[in-house]
Design an enzyme around this catalytic site. Structure first.
Site, PDB file in Angstrom:
ATOM      1  N   ASP A  88       1.120   7.867  -0.408  1.00  0.00           N
ATOM      2  CA  ASP A  88       0.707   8.269   0.924  1.00  0.00           C
ATOM      3  C   ASP A  88       1.882   8.064   1.880  1.00  0.00           C
ATOM      4  O   ASP A  88       2.557   7.030   1.822  1.00  0.00           O
ATOM      5  CB  ASP A  88      -0.489   7.388   1.326  1.00  0.00           C
ATOM      6  CG  ASP A  88      -1.122   7.837   2.614  1.00  0.00           C
ATOM      7  OD1 ASP A  88      -1.655   8.962   2.638  1.00  0.00           O
ATOM      8  OD2 ASP A  88      -1.097   7.069   3.597  1.00  0.00           O
TER       9      ASP A  88
ATOM     10  N   GLU B 204       3.724  12.342  -0.138  1.00  0.00           N
ATOM     11  CA  GLU B 204       3.807  13.109   1.098  1.00  0.00           C
ATOM     12  C   GLU B 204       5.192  12.871   1.674  1.00  0.00           C
ATOM     13  O   GLU B 204       5.487  11.754   2.098  1.00  0.00           O
ATOM     14  CB  GLU B 204       2.757  12.635   2.098  1.00  0.00           C
ATOM     15  CG  GLU B 204       1.326  12.913   1.686  1.00  0.00           C
ATOM     16  CD  GLU B 204       0.337  12.459   2.757  1.00  0.00           C
ATOM     17  OE1 GLU B 204      -0.454  13.291   3.209  1.00  0.00           O
ATOM     18  OE2 GLU B 204       0.352  11.280   3.140  1.00  0.00           O
TER      19      GLU B 204
END
Ligand code: CA
Length: 646
Positions: free
Chosen positions: A314, A343
């Site tokens: 993340d 990400e």
């Protein structure tokens, strides 16, 4: 310069501590903690308080003699209690650590469970990055409304025959489970009440979440059930990817990081404020040696203890490049096939410069780590910033001279970049690509190809929001056509394909953009849709099977992609056409032609003259053939994909 500084200031003493905070044996349990050198450190084991002593400046230890198994423990640093930062078993809601012998939690046959393998032609085989087909799911979404689920919303649902059958029939070979470490936003003492959260608020990073277990009060239950889930998926050839959220904690004051070593684990701005690159009020400091070490030890622990096959980071753009590469190296020592992606962005400015961070643009400095391609995603469906703005699938451009044509051309170029796996390719003009002005991937397996994920709208909602006409009931066939067209781009990309669970059931979330705490009625999969929209499930299934059966669609190496992937020049921005030529990757098919047409009208496309078998046409896929085409032209139906081969 700054990179060198970060390496130079790593203290050596701390490096020997591997966050082994609790080491159990029947004769004694040894506790250790990373805490400030001048702190008062104690550990409370059951009813006994032990004063901790210094092994090194910042490493504290205490030993509890005798068999402590099953006892709770808490570290108390200057009066602040916590289970430490690396508890392996906890009480309900993760409040205290528990002394555990992890061997007791292994399900039967666990010693024969292995990672990073998949089933090909009925046999287990090593998994390459180019083989992955990733299915992103939330435990509760997936099974809560499934009528025949024995353990709806739980880890164990993924051990049940209906679940395994669904996943293997669909053909995905990896589940990416949304946060499944212990998080805070679901109260584990009230599980009889409906509660929902995605779980991006970590409490104990190295313990499974209690809310997905059948009994969060018994510390060993969540651990065993998590392992049972992994074991059942592995037996079906399905890898398990953990969504890891090391980049922030729910808040600062109550975090275990802060309660053991105040301010060590967080970054601050030059003005002394907590930096907020996560948008959640804080950002952790992977550039500090012990935060880096914590992350490395944590992923290693999930691999060694739980047999996790891959990690999704993340907001990877908050972590520094050195840390991401150190994690890659540490996992390579265990198994180089463990997959890492993340990400490649942050949700705000970070306290260290972007050049040092795990941003998408820095992927060339992070070999064998992949990043999501928002370029391809947004080109297909429209930008993250505006749900109502259509992308290439739905943009209305009326005339050839319309200024929208330039925008459409850029979207087409972004899709081409996505098809090529975001690598350098002589026919992709990166000056036109929406967010990347140069190729960000060295290898196509550094790109995650997708059109939707848990964040923002699912595909159906997005198509309806950006193309209002689709909201009319009679338009459902058009909605389906565009949905299938979008995923055909994803699954014929040389990147690693990734899909949101439920898209194969034409899932919707009633238009909710951010469903992180929405009720089941928004988030749950509607299993009735599997029958109602059987065409959709069949198409997804056959599309995935086509990709897996044909190496041409997942060449894995940039050189091979440049050699075998040739875009067909089409003077129509609503059409993306390409050829995978000359038995690409040893494919049994000589040349494969894929044409993606987002026009509301049929398109006639010039192709190399030949005799071709059709395998995808008008929303149907059958690798055995759906007819023949001959000649040097082919017609593609409105808003659909055509795949042919000779
Ligand atoms: Ca929890």
């Amino acid at each position: 310069m700054a990179t060198a500084l970060i390496i130079a200031c790593e203290p050596q003493k701390e490096q020997t501590f591997c966050f082994d905070e609790m080491t159990y044996s029947p004769s004694e349990t040894v506790f250790k903690l990373f805490a400030p050198a001048d702190a008062d450190c104690r550990v409370v084991v059951g009813d006994d308080t032990l004063q901790m002593t210094q092994m090194a400046d910042t490493i504290w230890t205490a030993t509890a003699k005798g068999d402590q198994k099953g006892k709770t423990y808490e570290f108390v640093v200057n009066g602040q209690a916590s289970p430490g930062v690396f508890a392996k078993a906890v009480t309900v809601n993760g409040q205290k650590g528990v002394v555990i012998d992890l061997k007791d939690t292994d399900p039967e046959g666990w010693e024969n469970d292995s990672i990073c393998r998949q089933i090909v032609d009925g046999q287990f085989t090593d998994r390459q990055f180019s083989d992955w087909v990733v299915y992103e799911m939330h435990h509760r979404d997936f099974s809560i409304a499934r009528p025949d689920a024995e353990h709806p919303g739980k880890y164990l649902a993924l051990t049940e025959p209906w679940a395994i059958d669904h996943l293997t029939t669909l053909g995905i070979n990896a589940v990416h489970i949304l946060p499944s470490y212990d998080y805070g936003s679901v109260d584990e003492t009230r599980l009889n009440e409906p509660q929902y959260n995605w779980g991006y608020d970590p409490v104990n990073y190295n313990v499974p979440e209690g809310g997905y277990s059948t009994d969060p009060y018994k510390p060993e239950v969540r651990i065993r059930e998590f392992k049972q889930m992994v074991q059942a998926l592995h037996k079906a050839g399905i890898a398990v990817i953990l969504d890891v959220v090391y980049n922030h904690t729910y808040n600062i004051d109550n975090s275990n990081f802060q309660r053991t070593y105040p301010d060590y684990y967080y970054r601050k701005t030059a003005d002394g404020y907590y930096s907020n690159g996560s948008g959640c009020g804080n950002e952790t400091a992977s550039d500090k040696p012990m935060m880096r070490k914590f992350m490395i030890e944590s992923v290693k622990y999930w691999v060694n203890e739980y047999h996790i096959d891959g990690f999704r980071f993340d907001l990877m753009g908050i972590h520094d490049i050195i840390t991401m590469n150190a994690i890659r190296s540490a996992l390579d020592e265990i198994n180089p096939n463990i997959f890492i992606y993340g990400e490649g962005w942050s949700a705000g400015g970070c306290a260290i410069p972007n050049e040092l961070l795990g941003m998408k643009a820095n992927i060339p400095q992070m070999p064998r780590i992949a990043a999501f391609s928002d370029d391809m995603r947004d080109a297909l469906r429209g930008p993250f910033s505006d749900d109502t703005k259509p992308g290439w699938l739905g943009m209305k451009v009326t005339k050839a001279t319309d200024e929208g044509q330039a925008e459409l051309a850029a979207l087409k170029e972004s899709i081409k970049a996505g098809i090529a796996g975001m690598i350098e390719h002589p026919q992709v003009d990166y000056a036109k690509v929406n967010y990347s002005d140069k190729p960000y991937a060295l290898e196509p397996t550094q790109m995650m190809a997708y059109v939707s994920c848990h964040d923002d709208m699912c595909l159906v909602d997005r198509l309806k929001a950006s193309i209002p006409a689709l909201n009319a009931k009679p338009k459902v066939s058009q909605l389906i056509a565009l949905d299938l067209l979008a995923q055909t781009a994803v699954f014929t990309s040389q990147g690693v394909p990734f899909m949101l669970s439920g898209e194969e059931l034409l899932r919707d979330k009633k238009g909710v953009h951010n469903s992180y705490e929405s009720p089941d009625s928004i988030n749950q999969l509607n299993w009735q849709n599997k029958e109602t929209y059987a065409q959709v499930f069949d198409y997804y299934k056959n599309l995935i099977a086509l990709r897996k059966a044909h190496p041409a669609f997942h060449l894995g190496k940039a050189e091979l992609v440049r050699q075998h992937l040739e875009f067909i020049d089409v003077d129509d921005n609503r059409v993306v056409a390409f050829r995978l030529k000359d038995h690409a990757g040893g494919d049994e098919w000589q040349d494969i032609i894929v044409i993606l047409n987002s026009n509301p009208e049929a398109a006639t496309i010039a192709i190399p003259e030949g005799q071709y078998s059709v395998v995808c046409i008008d929303g149907k896929i059958d690798a055995a053939g759906l007819g023949e085409v001959n000649g040097d032209k082919v017609q593609v139906s409105p808003q659909s994909a055509l795949i042919i081969h000779n």
